[in-house]
Enzyme design. Structure first.
Site, short mmCIF file in Angstrom:
data_model
loop_
_atom_site.label_atom_id
_atom_site.label_comp_id
_atom_site.label_asym_id
_atom_site.label_seq_id
_atom_site.Cartn_x
_atom_site.Cartn_y
_atom_site.Cartn_z
N TYR A 175 38.34 45.48 31.87
CA TYR A 175 38.01 44.10 31.52
C TYR A 175 37.16 43.48 32.62
O TYR A 175 37.18 43.91 33.77
CB TYR A 175 39.28 43.27 31.32
N TYR A 203 39.17 48.42 40.91
CA TYR A 203 39.05 46.96 41.09
C TYR A 203 37.72 46.61 41.73
O TYR A 203 37.33 47.19 42.75
CB TYR A 203 40.20 46.43 41.96
N PHE A 260 36.29 35.97 39.27
CA PHE A 260 35.45 37.11 38.90
C PHE A 260 36.20 38.36 39.33
O PHE A 260 36.50 38.54 40.51
CB PHE A 260 34.09 37.07 39.59
N GLU A 261 36.47 39.23 38.39
CA GLU A 261 36.98 40.55 38.72
C GLU A 261 36.68 41.48 37.55
O GLU A 261 36.72 41.08 36.39
CB GLU A 261 38.48 40.53 39.05
N ILE A 262 36.32 42.69 37.89
CA ILE A 262 36.17 43.75 36.90
C ILE A 262 37.17 44.82 37.30
O ILE A 262 37.13 45.33 38.42
CB ILE A 262 34.74 44.34 36.91
#
Length: 379
Positions: A175, A203, A260-262
């Site tokens: 995500y 991460y 913000f993180e993927i």
């Protein structure tokens, strides 16, 4: 002569009436076509192009529609128009048809809208309401940012321990968290999801900040208790030195700013993080204090991931007021519209003035003063 003039006026009136009825009929006919039908024609879902099993996650509210549209517009222009990764919108209240219509108009990608289950959002039964209110009022009195907000605490707890369990996210592996009213300054000409999968990255982040100690006074002691209880879950060759400068005695307050993180959803679904969140949640710090999801995710990444599994996405120019990441070097700047000199430090100082004089800040300060005055009057 008078009769002739009157006849002309009557004729004009009849023509006007006929035109009115005609136009009214046209408007009524077109009004039967809802916004959603019009938007579905304009932005028909053309299917996913990206190769990863991934989506964008946006937890938001109906009144933030314009901020959401702004973020989507930039994300689509800078990246997703080439990949069509789907969006998952979550809300603790039902989305309005207006919100659905206008967000669907922003993309050709699939969009799903979900309601956050009450058990994921509401304050758990083990929380002492009297202690919660006492601590909350004390934080408000001391001027802690967002200390009076129950919904902010609920949001932090939801992102810490529940969003990845939502029914709409169960089918995905990765995500990208997106917030309303953010900026993406650079063309993203690679697929971060595929890059993470191919390189065993779990991460990804763009901004690093310091957490305010007053919001998490007992968090690190709780983490140390967890480490002592479950030493076998802590990995070696981690980024533990990123979060502590004294071999784990204290937390240095460094955090990945998680708006913000993927990330790999299976990181949060795994045994280690599940035990970690449950251990923290039982302490009640999300409500008695104001534990945020940013330090929780950061500490978890430092405990459960190896160094190579955490990545700084420098090339993704990103702005969430008041902080900015703008990549340096011509190889990035040819694809960006931002000034690298504004990244973090300098940007923080120059934007502090803007924050102090922003409408929201002033309103919040008046609200805080009002609460304090009310408390003094009622004593």
């Amino acid at each position: 002569m008078i009769k002739r003039v009157n006849s002309i006026y009557i004729l004009l009136a009849l023509v006007a009436l006929i035109l009115y009825v005609f136009l009214y009929a046209i408007l009524k006919t077109y009004s039967k076509v809802g916004f959603s039908e019009v938007n579905n024609v304009l932005q028909e879902n053309t299917g996913q192009i990206g190769k990863a099993n991934a989506c964008f996650v946006i937890l938001t509210q109906n009144f933030k529609l314009e901020g959401v549209r702004k973020s989507m517009r930039q994300l689509e222009d800078r990246f997703n128009r080439n990949y069509n990764y789907p969006y998952v919108f979550l809300n603790n209240e039902p989305f309005t048809q207006e919100f659905i219509n206008f967000t669907r108009a922003m993309t050709k990608a699939k969009i799903e809208y979900g309601l956050v289950p009450k058990e994921y959002w509401d304050m758990p039964d083990n929380i002492d309401l009297e202690l919660f209110n006492k601590n909350k009022d004390e934080m408000v009195k001391n001027g802690m940012r967002r200390s009076g907000s129950l919904s902010y605490r609920q949001m932090c707890r939801f992102y810490s321990g529940f969003f990845y369990q939502h029914e709409l996210l169960k089918k995905y592996d990765y995500y990208w968290r997106v917030e309303p009213d953010v900026d993406f300054y650079c063309d993203i000409d690679f697929d971060p999801f595929v890059y993470m999968k191919e390189n065993d990255i779990k991460y990804g982040f763009t901004l690093v900040l310091y957490e305010d100690l007053i919001t998490i006074p007992t968090l690190w002691d709780t983490v140390k208790n967890f480490i002592r209880t479950y030493p076998h879950l802590i990995v070696k060759d981690s980024i533990i030195e990123f979060i502590t400068d004294d071999n784990g005695e204290t937390y240095n307050l460094c955090q990945f700013w998680s708006n913000f993180e993927i990330a790999d959803l299976n990181l949060w679904r795994g045994e280690a993080y599940t035990k970690f969140f449950d251990f923290l949640d039982k302490k009640g710090g999300f409500f008695y204090e104001r534990w945020g999801d940013a330090p929780i995710h950061t500490i978890a990444a430092a405990l459960f991931l190896k160094k190579h599994q955490v990545r700084f996405f420098e090339e993704i120019g990103y702005h969430h007021r008041p902080f900015l990441n703008c990549p340096k070097g011509n190889k990035f700047q040819y694809k960006c519209l931002c000034n690298p000199d504004d990244s973090m430090g300098k940007f923080q100082l120059t934007n502090l003035v803007a924050i102090l004089f922003s409408t929201n800040f002033i309103i919040n300060q008046f609200y805080m003063w009002f609460i304090l005055i009310l408390q003094k009057i009622t004593k």
